[in-house]
Design a protein around this motif. Sequence first.
Motif, PDB file in Angstrom:
ATOM      1  N   VAL A 172      23.266  -0.590  17.408  1.00  0.00           N
ATOM      2  CA  VAL A 172      21.980  -1.263  17.206  1.00  0.00           C
ATOM      3  C   VAL A 172      21.069  -0.421  16.317  1.00  0.00           C
ATOM      4  N   PHE A 173      20.366  -1.128  15.395  1.00  0.00           N
ATOM      5  CA  PHE A 173      19.357  -0.483  14.551  1.00  0.00           C
ATOM      6  C   PHE A 173      18.019  -1.172  14.811  1.00  0.00           C
ATOM      7  N   GLY A 174      16.953  -0.395  14.816  1.00  0.00           N
ATOM      8  CA  GLY A 174      15.631  -1.000  14.992  1.00  0.00           C
ATOM      9  C   GLY A 174      14.529  -0.222  14.310  1.00  0.00           C
ATOM     10  N   GLY A 205       0.800  -1.225   0.000  1.00  0.00           N
ATOM     11  CA  GLY A 205       0.000   0.000   0.000  1.00  0.00           C
ATOM     12  C   GLY A 205       0.829   1.270   0.000  1.00  0.00           C
ATOM     13  N   GLU A 206       2.097   1.185  -0.415  1.00  0.00           N
ATOM     14  CA  GLU A 206       2.968   2.362  -0.447  1.00  0.00           C
ATOM     15  C   GLU A 206       3.158   2.825  -1.887  1.00  0.00           C
ATOM     16  N   ARG A 207       3.254   4.141  -2.063  1.00  0.00           N
ATOM     17  CA  ARG A 207       3.464   4.669  -3.411  1.00  0.00           C
ATOM     18  C   ARG A 207       4.808   4.203  -3.947  1.00  0.00           C
ATOM     19  N   PRO A 239      14.050  -4.295  -4.193  1.00  0.00           N
ATOM     20  CA  PRO A 239      14.938  -3.795  -5.258  1.00  0.00           C
ATOM     21  C   PRO A 239      15.548  -2.434  -4.944  1.00  0.00           C
ATOM     22  N   LEU A 240      14.780  -1.593  -4.215  1.00  0.00           N
ATOM     23  CA  LEU A 240      15.295  -0.257  -3.864  1.00  0.00           C
ATOM     24  C   LEU A 240      14.759   0.113  -2.493  1.00  0.00           C
ATOM     25  N   ASP A 241      15.452  -0.375  -1.472  1.00  0.00           N
ATOM     26  CA  ASP A 241      15.010  -0.094  -0.112  1.00  0.00           C
ATOM     27  C   ASP A 241      15.442   1.316   0.293  1.00  0.00           C
ATOM     28  N   GLY A 242      14.502   2.049   0.867  1.00  0.00           N
ATOM     29  CA  GLY A 242      14.803   3.421   1.271  1.00  0.00           C
ATOM     30  C   GLY A 242      14.633   4.401   0.127  1.00  0.00           C
ATOM     31  N   SER A 243      13.773   4.030  -0.846  1.00  0.00           N
ATOM     32  CA  SER A 243      13.664   4.879  -2.042  1.00  0.00           C
ATOM     33  C   SER A 243      13.023   6.235  -1.736  1.00  0.00           C
ATOM     34  N   GLY A 300       4.964  -3.204  12.874  1.00  0.00           N
ATOM     35  CA  GLY A 300       6.068  -2.386  12.368  1.00  0.00           C
ATOM     36  C   GLY A 300       5.913  -2.075  10.896  1.00  0.00           C
ATOM     37  N   LYS A 301       7.016  -1.790  10.228  1.00  0.00           N
ATOM     38  CA  LYS A 301       6.961  -1.395   8.818  1.00  0.00           C
ATOM     39  C   LYS A 301       7.680  -2.374   7.887  1.00  0.00           C
ATOM     40  N   LEU A 302       8.780  -2.913   8.351  1.00  0.00           N
ATOM     41  CA  LEU A 302       9.667  -3.645   7.434  1.00  0.00           C
ATOM     42  C   LEU A 302       9.137  -5.050   7.151  1.00  0.00           C
ATOM     43  N   ARG A 303       9.408  -5.523   5.971  1.00  0.00           N
ATOM     44  CA  ARG A 303       8.897  -6.805   5.518  1.00  0.00           C
ATOM     45  C   ARG A 303       9.865  -7.935   5.900  1.00  0.00           C
ATOM     46  N   LEU A 304       9.290  -9.023   6.459  1.00  0.00           N
ATOM     47  CA  LEU A 304      10.107 -10.129   6.971  1.00  0.00           C
ATOM     48  C   LEU A 304      10.937 -10.781   5.870  1.00  0.00           C
ATOM     49  N   PHE A 341      11.591  -9.850   2.600  1.00  0.00           N
ATOM     50  CA  PHE A 341      12.397  -9.059   1.662  1.00  0.00           C
ATOM     51  C   PHE A 341      13.475  -8.226   2.344  1.00  0.00           C
ATOM     52  N   GLU A 342      13.214  -7.808   3.590  1.00  0.00           N
ATOM     53  CA  GLU A 342      14.136  -6.894   4.275  1.00  0.00           C
ATOM     54  C   GLU A 342      14.730  -7.509   5.537  1.00  0.00           C
ATOM     55  N   ALA A 343      13.846  -8.062   6.387  1.00  0.00           N
ATOM     56  CA  ALA A 343      14.304  -8.489   7.710  1.00  0.00           C
ATOM     57  C   ALA A 343      15.178  -9.744   7.674  1.00  0.00           C
ATOM     58  N   GLY A 392      19.298   7.622   9.105  1.00  0.00           N
ATOM     59  CA  GLY A 392      19.197   8.249   7.793  1.00  0.00           C
ATOM     60  C   GLY A 392      17.931   7.921   7.031  1.00  0.00           C
ATOM     61  N   GLY A 393      17.043   7.084   7.594  1.00  0.00           N
ATOM     62  CA  GLY A 393      15.775   6.796   6.947  1.00  0.00           C
ATOM     63  C   GLY A 393      15.843   5.739   5.864  1.00  0.00           C
ATOM     64  N   ALA A 394      16.985   5.073   5.735  1.00  0.00           N
ATOM     65  CA  ALA A 394      17.082   3.920   4.835  1.00  0.00           C
ATOM     66  C   ALA A 394      17.768   2.812   5.621  1.00  0.00           C
TER      67      ALA A 394
HETATM   68  P1  AHM Z   1      10.742   1.116   1.572  1.00  0.00           P
HETATM   69  O1  AHM Z   1      11.053  -0.320   1.318  1.00  0.00           O
HETATM   70  O2  AHM Z   1       9.411   1.510   1.034  1.00  0.00           O
HETATM   71  O3  AHM Z   1      11.838   2.023   1.126  1.00  0.00           O
HETATM   72  O4  AHM Z   1      10.559   1.264   3.148  1.00  0.00           O
HETATM   73  C1  AHM Z   1      11.574   0.792   3.995  1.00  0.00           C
HETATM   74  C2  AHM Z   1      12.305   1.936   4.617  1.00  0.00           C
HETATM   75  C3  AHM Z   1      13.551   1.493   5.356  1.00  0.00           C
HETATM   76  O5  AHM Z   1      14.664   1.577   4.544  1.00  0.00           O
HETATM   77  C4  AHM Z   1      13.627   2.456   6.481  1.00  0.00           C
HETATM   78  O6  AHM Z   1      14.300   1.935   7.575  1.00  0.00           O
HETATM   79  C5  AHM Z   1      12.197   2.763   6.773  1.00  0.00           C
HETATM   80  O7  AHM Z   1      11.470   2.513   5.590  1.00  0.00           O
HETATM   81  C6  AHM Z   1      11.978   4.166   7.167  1.00  0.00           C
HETATM   82  O8  AHM Z   1      10.623   4.367   7.330  1.00  0.00           O
HETATM   83  P2  AHM Z   1      10.019   5.788   7.678  1.00  0.00           P
HETATM   84  O9  AHM Z   1      10.235   6.604   6.434  1.00  0.00           O
HETATM   85  O10 AHM Z   1       8.618   5.470   7.995  1.00  0.00           O
HETATM   86  O11 AHM Z   1      10.808   6.306   8.849  1.00  0.00           O
END
Ligand code: AHM
Length: 283
Positions: A212-214, A37-39, A86-90, A224-228, A230-232, A196-198
């Motif tokens: 530590v990152f979380g 559901g994300e653009r 394919p592009l995490d943190g886009s 949460g947000k991250l996918r088990l 593809f990402e986790a 840094g948001g990625a």
């Molecule tokens: P994305 O796969 O749509 O790029 O979302 C994953 C990203 C991660 O890289 C990052 O840790 C997280 O979303 C940041 O989320 P937010 O912008 O909600 O802080």
Amino acid sequence: MSDEVGAVVDVVAATAPEIRDGLADRRAYAEGENPSGERQLAADIYADELLCERLLDVDAVGSYASEERDAVVDGGDGRLHVACDPLDGSSNLRSNNTMGTVFGVYEAPLPAPGSALVAAGFVLFGPITTMVVARDGRVREWVLDGEDGDRRLLDEDLALPAEPTVYGFGGRVSEWTDAFAAYADRVAGELKLRYGGAMLGDVTQVLTYGGVFGYPGLRDRPEGKLRLLFEAHPVAHVVETAGGASSNGERSLLELTPERLHERTPLFVGDPGYVDDLEAALN
Ligand code: AHM
Ligand code: MG
């Protein structure tokens, strides 16, 4: 590399420079949304299409799945199954900040348990392009500095630094649970903030400096947000192979099996002591 897993790694290494070269002209939103559901940006779709085509060309690859498409794409009867973001943190593309490509190579049909990973890694599009890959019990890091996946070995046995220095936690602070906020408060008093948001950029801070990152479960979104898949799983496999720990708040991410392809999970990776303390704080 002449082996099957190596062929997958080679394809990611060869495709990453093309993904990077394509970023500048693909910063606009595309029409649709991804299955979460994300653009989607044009760059998300471009990276996904390149990786899908190239990876399914590898004889050993039996299927491809990605954060950007609904279903698994069948590629014949190869024994390996590749899952990618394919592009995490886009969302960092607009502000011209770090992002990356993350992949897991599973020896089981998708969605698969973390224990089915035979290799995992990621490419980081920073000021330079680097790739880390965990397989056969060690993590290697390269600079990708040529066409066709040419790469230069930087570290043949990357290990998480024993002394923790940095931390980064995602999600709005107002959305954190009280238990997580109390833990984060303690961590903030001990380590330096690097966020840094990625995920791949933030995880690389941890792999480089220790810490530590979380991305926790939130009040309104406990998963949460991250996918088990593809990402986790891939990041957990890299961090655990480098001597660190991973958790969903209760147990190692690698012990989990997604029921659905796009299932989300809280994610914590890095220093084993900090990950243990996190589990204690949440339970
Ligand atoms: P994305 O796969 O749509 O790029 O979302 C994953 C990203 C991660 O890289 C990052 O840790 C997280 O979303 C940041 O989320 P937010 O912008 O909600 O802080
Ligand atoms: Mg992502």
